[in-house]
Structure formats: C-alpha cells, structure tokens
Scaffold this motif. Structure first.
Motif, PDB file in Angstrom:
ATOM      1  N   ASN A   1      45.900  56.315  49.929  1.00 27.72           N
ATOM      2  CA  ASN A   1      46.681  55.150  50.338  1.00 27.72           C
ATOM      3  C   ASN A   1      46.103  53.814  49.896  1.00 27.72           C
ATOM      4  N   THR A   2      45.231  53.835  48.890  1.00 33.66           N
ATOM      5  CA  THR A   2      44.647  52.590  48.409  1.00 33.66           C
ATOM      6  C   THR A   2      44.660  52.558  46.882  1.00 33.66           C
ATOM      7  N   PRO A   3      45.696  51.957  46.289  1.00 33.05           N
ATOM      8  CA  PRO A   3      45.658  51.796  44.832  1.00 33.05           C
ATOM      9  C   PRO A   3      44.424  50.966  44.458  1.00 33.05           C
ATOM     10  N   HIS A   4      43.736  51.393  43.413  1.00 33.37           N
ATOM     11  CA  HIS A   4      42.514  50.683  43.011  1.00 33.37           C
ATOM     12  C   HIS A   4      42.330  50.769  41.501  1.00 33.37           C
ATOM     13  N   ALA A   5      41.630  49.777  40.971  1.00 36.62           N
ATOM     14  CA  ALA A   5      41.386  49.723  39.523  1.00 36.62           C
ATOM     15  C   ALA A   5      40.278  48.725  39.234  1.00 36.62           C
ATOM     16  N   SER A   6      39.816  48.754  38.010  1.00 32.52           N
ATOM     17  CA  SER A   6      38.852  47.769  37.539  1.00 32.52           C
ATOM     18  C   SER A   6      39.577  46.440  37.310  1.00 32.52           C
ATOM     19  N   VAL A   7      38.969  45.346  37.740  1.00 26.24           N
ATOM     20  CA  VAL A   7      39.583  44.030  37.607  1.00 26.24           C
ATOM     21  C   VAL A   7      38.746  43.179  36.655  1.00 26.24           C
ATOM     22  N   VAL A   8      39.385  42.712  35.585  1.00 26.17           N
ATOM     23  CA  VAL A   8      38.702  41.838  34.635  1.00 26.17           C
ATOM     24  C   VAL A   8      38.748  40.417  35.188  1.00 26.17           C
ATOM     25  N   SER A   9      37.574  39.851  35.448  1.00 21.19           N
ATOM     26  CA  SER A   9      37.540  38.508  36.002  1.00 21.19           C
ATOM     27  C   SER A   9      37.097  37.465  34.979  1.00 21.19           C
ATOM     28  N   ASN A  10      36.425  37.911  33.920  1.00 18.17           N
ATOM     29  CA  ASN A  10      35.943  36.977  32.910  1.00 18.17           C
ATOM     30  C   ASN A  10      35.968  37.687  31.558  1.00 18.17           C
ATOM     31  N   ILE A  11      36.957  37.378  30.751  1.00 12.79           N
ATOM     32  CA  ILE A  11      37.130  38.068  29.470  1.00 12.79           C
ATOM     33  C   ILE A  11      35.929  37.865  28.554  1.00 12.79           C
ATOM     34  N   ASN A  12      35.242  36.747  28.650  1.00 13.93           N
ATOM     35  CA  ASN A  12      34.110  36.460  27.768  1.00 13.93           C
ATOM     36  C   ASN A  12      32.817  37.129  28.223  1.00 13.93           C
ATOM     37  N   GLU A  13      32.778  37.633  29.428  1.00 12.28           N
ATOM     38  CA  GLU A  13      31.571  38.259  29.966  1.00 12.28           C
ATOM     39  C   GLU A  13      31.398  39.646  29.354  1.00 12.28           C
ATOM     40  N   GLN A  14      30.251  39.889  28.725  1.00  5.84           N
ATOM     41  CA  GLN A  14      29.984  41.169  28.073  1.00  5.84           C
ATOM     42  C   GLN A  14      29.231  42.135  28.995  1.00  5.84           C
ATOM     43  N   HIS A  15      29.043  41.755  30.221  1.00  2.00           N
ATOM     44  CA  HIS A  15      28.333  42.559  31.215  1.00  2.00           C
ATOM     45  C   HIS A  15      29.030  43.905  31.404  1.00  2.00           C
ATOM     46  N   ILE A  16      28.292  44.988  31.329  1.00  3.98           N
ATOM     47  CA  ILE A  16      28.877  46.321  31.487  1.00  3.98           C
ATOM     48  C   ILE A  16      28.597  46.808  32.904  1.00  3.98           C
ATOM     49  N   ARG A  17      29.669  47.162  33.591  1.00  5.90           N
ATOM     50  CA  ARG A  17      29.546  47.672  34.952  1.00  5.90           C
ATOM     51  C   ARG A  17      29.304  49.167  34.904  1.00  5.90           C
ATOM     52  N   GLN A  18      28.412  49.645  35.764  1.00  5.07           N
ATOM     53  CA  GLN A  18      28.207  51.077  35.929  1.00  5.07           C
ATOM     54  C   GLN A  18      28.436  51.398  37.396  1.00  5.07           C
ATOM     55  N   SER A  19      29.146  52.492  37.636  1.00  4.25           N
ATOM     56  CA  SER A  19      29.453  52.843  39.019  1.00  4.25           C
ATOM     57  C   SER A  19      29.615  54.349  39.156  1.00  4.25           C
ATOM     58  N   LEU A  20      29.598  54.788  40.382  1.00  8.61           N
ATOM     59  CA  LEU A  20      29.810  56.185  40.711  1.00  8.61           C
ATOM     60  C   LEU A  20      30.961  56.239  41.699  1.00  8.61           C
ATOM     61  N   GLU A  21      31.900  57.130  41.438  1.00  7.27           N
ATOM     62  CA  GLU A  21      33.033  57.293  42.338  1.00  7.27           C
ATOM     63  C   GLU A  21      33.122  58.759  42.720  1.00  7.27           C
ATOM     64  N   CYS A  22      33.194  59.031  44.009  1.00  7.64           N
ATOM     65  CA  CYS A  22      33.357  60.421  44.443  1.00  7.64           C
ATOM     66  C   CYS A  22      34.354  60.478  45.585  1.00  7.64           C
ATOM     67  N   ARG A  23      34.947  61.621  45.743  1.00 11.60           N
ATOM     68  CA  ARG A  23      35.931  61.823  46.807  1.00 11.60           C
ATOM     69  C   ARG A  23      35.394  62.859  47.786  1.00 11.60           C
ATOM     70  N   VAL A  24      35.613  62.580  49.051  1.00  9.91           N
ATOM     71  CA  VAL A  24      35.130  63.456  50.117  1.00  9.91           C
ATOM     72  C   VAL A  24      36.315  63.833  50.992  1.00  9.91           C
TER      73      VAL A  24
ATOM     74  N   MET B   1      34.998  44.361  38.245  1.00  6.83           N
ATOM     75  CA  MET B   1      34.721  44.786  39.611  1.00  6.83           C
ATOM     76  C   MET B   1      35.867  45.651  40.133  1.00  6.83           C
ATOM     77  N   LEU B   2      35.617  46.349  41.219  1.00  8.79           N
ATOM     78  CA  LEU B   2      36.642  47.206  41.802  1.00  8.79           C
ATOM     79  C   LEU B   2      37.640  46.358  42.573  1.00  8.79           C
ATOM     80  N   GLY B   3      38.922  46.526  42.241  1.00 11.33           N
ATOM     81  CA  GLY B   3      39.992  45.843  42.963  1.00 11.33           C
ATOM     82  C   GLY B   3      40.771  46.838  43.800  1.00 11.33           C
ATOM     83  N   LEU B   4      41.099  46.459  45.015  1.00 15.06           N
ATOM     84  CA  LEU B   4      41.850  47.305  45.940  1.00 15.06           C
ATOM     85  C   LEU B   4      43.147  46.612  46.301  1.00 15.06           C
ATOM     86  N   CYS B   5      44.220  47.374  46.411  1.00 18.02           N
ATOM     87  CA  CYS B   5      45.530  46.820  46.752  1.00 18.02           C
ATOM     88  C   CYS B   5      45.959  47.319  48.128  1.00 18.02           C
TER      89      CYS B   5
END
Length: 140
Positions: free
Chosen positions: A97-120, A17-21
C-alpha cells in the motif's frame, strides 16, 4: 508484507533518495502496468562467458520479465521523503500500500546511492484445523 529500506551509502544521500506516496491520494486510473526486465549487473558477469550461466547466476528460478506497475504523475499525490539519510538509516513501510521509487533531487549531483531493500512477511499464529492436510501446516 513489510518493506525495509536501508541506506548503505557511506555519506549522506544527496540524490536518488527514496520517495513514498500516500496511497490515499492515488487515482487508480494513474496506475500503469508494464513488463519489466531484470538485467544482470555487469560486475556479476565479467568472468562468465556463457550467457545461459549469467542468467542462471542472476535470475535463478525467477523469470527475467515480470509485471510491474508505475504511477503516472498527479499533482494531487502527496509524496514524502526522508532527507539526509545516512548509512544505517532505514524506512519501514507497507509494501502493498505504499508506492515508492527513487527521487532525483539534483540532476547535476553525481553521488551514487547504495541501499538494501527487503520484504518481510508477518504470519499470525492461529489455530489450525486438524483436518487440514498440508505440508506447510504440518511444520507448525
């Protein structure tokens, strides 16, 4: 500059999931610059034999390598995530002003996340001096 991140995952995002700092909790000494490399996706290049054509398809006029920054772990950082995001759910945040990255929450989960990221980028309508000789301004 605003970043819009949208889930394209058909089901609920269970991993990566997306993690924000919170930037206010970041120690500047923990910001690490590095050289990142763009890599063509295999499925984009399966039918193309010439490596130059693959790079042109994927990179266009962008450079293959670019300077990026990583954030070294610090227990003082405050991190946020949006649990159970579904298709179409989105997060809007300040890109700069928002560091962000993908966060691994369950190493055994094989679920593939798909997302779209755009800047405006938002531009403020201001009076432009008539003495300015600039092609961009002449279009306004």
């Amino acid at each position: 500059m605003c970043n819009i991140w949208i889930s394209l995952t058909e089901d609920t995002i269970k991993n990566h999931m997306l993690g924000l700092c919170d930037i206010r909790t970041v120690n500047e000494q923990n910001i690490i610059p590095y050289i990142a490399t763009r890599t063509p996706r295999k499925e984009d290049s399966e039918d193309i034999k010439d490596s130059k054509d693959i790079k042109n398809l994927y990179f266009g006029t962008r450079k293959e390598e670019f300077i990026a920054t990583a954030l070294k772990y610090d227990s003082n950082n405050i991190l946020y995530h949006y649990p159970n995001m579904k298709f179409g759910d989105s997060i809007i945040f300040d890109s700069k002003n928002t560091p962000h990255a993908s966060v691994v929450s369950n190493i055994n989960e094989q679920h593939i996340r798909q997302s779209l990221e755009c800047r405006v980028m938002f531009l403020r309508n201001v009076d432009i001096p008539l003495t300015v000789d600039n092609k961009f301004y002449s279009l306004l």
